[in-house]
Design an enzyme around this catalytic site. Sequence first.
Site, short mmCIF file in Angstrom:
data_model
loop_
_atom_site.label_atom_id
_atom_site.label_comp_id
_atom_site.label_asym_id
_atom_site.label_seq_id
_atom_site.Cartn_x
_atom_site.Cartn_y
_atom_site.Cartn_z
N HIS A 134 0.76 -1.36 -0.02
CA HIS A 134 0.11 -0.05 0.15
C HIS A 134 0.94 1.33 0.06
O HIS A 134 0.61 2.29 0.67
CB HIS A 134 -1.01 -0.14 1.25
N HIS A 208 -9.74 2.28 0.44
CA HIS A 208 -9.56 1.39 1.34
C HIS A 208 -10.61 1.43 2.51
O HIS A 208 -10.24 1.27 3.63
CB HIS A 208 -8.22 1.28 2.00
N GLU A 340 -11.86 -3.33 -2.72
CA GLU A 340 -10.86 -2.39 -3.25
C GLU A 340 -10.55 -2.55 -4.78
O GLU A 340 -10.03 -3.77 -5.21
CB GLU A 340 -9.36 -2.83 -2.68
#
Length: 375
Positions: A134, A208, A340
């Site tokens: 991420h 997210h 996502e």
Amino acid sequence: MRKTLSIFFVSMVSSALVFSAQAAEKGKGSIKKSEYGKTPDGKAVDLYTLTNAKGMVAKLITYGAICTELHTPDRNGKLGDIVLGFDNLQQFQGEHPYFGSTIGRVANRIAKGKFTLEGKNYTLAVNNGPNSLHGGLKGFNRVLWKAEPREAKDSVAVKFSYLSPNGEEGYPGNLTVTVTYILTDKNELKIEYTASTDRTTILNLTHHGYFNLAGEGDILGHQMTLAADRFTPVDDTLIPTGELAKVKGTPMDFTKPMAIGSRIGQLTNDPRGYDHNYVLNKGDKKLGFALRVYEPKSGRQMELYTTEPGLQFYTGNFLDGSLKGKYGVIYKKHFGFCVEADHFPDSIHHPNFPSIVLKPGEKYQQTTIHKFSAH
Ligand code: BGC
């Protein structure tokens, strides 16, 4: 006396907080800007409250372009906050699993935090087992975005923008990126992303949010339909093997509506639960249907449409009761699910996956729509 005081206090607070409120006319959306807090180096963080003509509310902050609250009606029209998160900046700045966050530059994992692009080797922070996750140590969820409110006839929006300098978190290219959250009067939260770079780079943005359409408890009874016949199996560090496997006949199959928890016990990963990238049947680039989730007790439903080829379905397997969120709720395993929409994990190492390479002169664009209703 007490009453007078409290009225005084309430009006003080609201006049201090409401910066550019539109007259909250009935049947018209509004945008309010207020102070949310300050970063440790003294920079102000703002909160934008978007309210549409039907009363649905989305709250977004300039830190991390995070959606902190999302209030949608249940089947009786009662609003409830259906996303996990905190009610203060301090907790969003601390350790947490990306609640409501904008993820970049590259969502999900890059194996060993290394990649090669046009003959050059790049090294990223390894922040998840042996891999990079991420966007690294200070991803887009931990930077301050500029915000611009935007109003249209049937929507209210806030456009966040950020210039990520060349080399930030190890990624090449000065990257100009925007993410616009648009709350329409049809109860849609539309997220539009754009980006451009001055050097060849890689990019895979996503949102997210952790959803819980009941607003409480675990999400195992939510019923999901996911328009994906295939998924990308992973190794034990959650890096795809490269195979596109069929979901048919496995607990991965949500092509027909199924309770999220109905076959979760058959999964063998640890901690057990869904944490898998699905290959959406709609294909790449065109906006199309990805999934529908229905929660029977509240009657709330969320549909997701996206331009992206993949979708990471994650059932909050790592939530372990150690975080206390808004309203004093302790977040336990499976108390929220993430959907996502993005490109596949570790795409840069898999030539058979849709590419996440962005070159100078190209424009990155993504649209993902969360459509809410109740019945
Ligand atoms: C990943 C999970 C991870 C979670 C929070 C998801 O996108 O797939 O493995 O635990 O984000 O970090």
